[in-house]
Design a protein around this motif. Sequence first.
Motif, PDB file in Angstrom:
ATOM      1  N   ASN A  43       0.827  -1.209   0.000  1.00 52.76           N
ATOM      2  CA  ASN A  43       0.000   0.000   0.000  1.00 52.76           C
ATOM      3  C   ASN A  43       0.860   1.257   0.000  1.00 52.76           C
ATOM      4  OD1 ASN A  43      -2.643   1.323   0.239  1.00 52.76           O
ATOM      5  ND2 ASN A  43      -1.926   1.914   2.276  1.00 52.76           N
ATOM      6  N   ASP A  44       1.955   1.240   0.775  1.00 56.11           N
ATOM      7  CA  ASP A  44       2.850   2.400   0.827  1.00 56.11           C
ATOM      8  C   ASP A  44       3.501   2.652  -0.529  1.00 56.11           C
ATOM      9  OD1 ASP A  44       2.257   2.787   3.467  1.00 56.11           O
ATOM     10  OD2 ASP A  44       4.071   1.830   4.242  1.00 56.11           O
ATOM     11  N   LYS A  67       0.911   4.259  -2.906  1.00 52.83           N
ATOM     12  CA  LYS A  67       0.687   5.677  -2.618  1.00 52.83           C
ATOM     13  C   LYS A  67       1.883   6.526  -3.026  1.00 52.83           C
ATOM     14  CE  LYS A  67      -2.544   5.052   1.244  1.00 52.83           C
ATOM     15  NZ  LYS A  67      -2.769   5.271   2.697  1.00 52.83           N
TER      16      LYS A  67
END
Length: 349
Positions: A191-192, A195
Amino acid sequence: MKVALMILAFCIASFAVQVKDVANTVGVRDNQLIGYGLVVGLNGSGDGTNSKFTIQSISNLLQGMNIKVNPDDIKSKNTAAVMVTAKIPAFAKSGDKLDITVSSMGDAKSLQGGTLLLTALRGIDGEIYAIAQGVVSTGGITGGTGGRGGNHSTSASVLAGASVEREIPQNFSQNDNLTLSLKTANFKTANDIEKALNFAFDSEVAQAIDSRTIRLKKPDEISSVEFMARVLEQDIDFVPENKVIIDERSGTIVSGANVEVEPILITHKDITIKIEPNAQAPLGANELDMKDGGIIDPTSNTLRINANKTTVANVARMLNKLGASPNDIISIMQNLKRAGAINADLEVI
């Protein structure tokens, strides 16, 4: 021989890493090559007469040079049959050089001073991708009974000993849809990365599919090479997972400095461990204060830990001071994990 226990600790904290440190580009990888060959020029340290395949290989080699010889007449101990292995990197081109490793198959005593004859290296598809040949070096290779760099090494290497003859087809530059695969599956890391990449490119170029896979969509205005260069150099915040690693062969325990051990009472053989955070029991007659929350009673092999925070590193260090053997310490760590007292993954290698 007594095995010494070495305790290492590393801090688990958030820090910046580049995407290339935690993820691979799918399809961009090394490929393994293997081949069978002969090393000649050995000073009587080659395969003996029991290695029939070596004698047959010599006979076949000579017949290929229009020299007919009966395998029964071959007695040479200056030749050894070997397996040759190498890695061909992604995008390797014809003429590129590869390092190779040469390993004895028969009963040769040493490959020192030998020369590898022309050997075809094949991929898993059976096709020849490289040709190897050259003087082998046993320096820095452990093998046989001679140890590292010894005179009895049955493994050797040849730096730049193979030449690429066939390229592995790649269509990287025409591929607009690329994929990253995390080296360790982790939903937060995936997820990081999604983003960070979408923010850096100011568009939806990344989509995390699962805890390991991130699909990429190349913008039209840049090339695939430039796009992946920027993707792999992108910084992200990364928090490694807590883990305790045990190497049973060397007696080494590696753990995060903050891997805590919950209150527990455990007995292993004649060793007793009591972990009682915040306990203020006075010292017994034979107990010794270790000044870091640990109290040891050498007469009863008892370790009492009265600390606000007890870690795997503390327990291992105090057990070592108590005189516990590496095997005992490893067994205790494994039982602490089984009992749920250690909230981290434990890996035995």
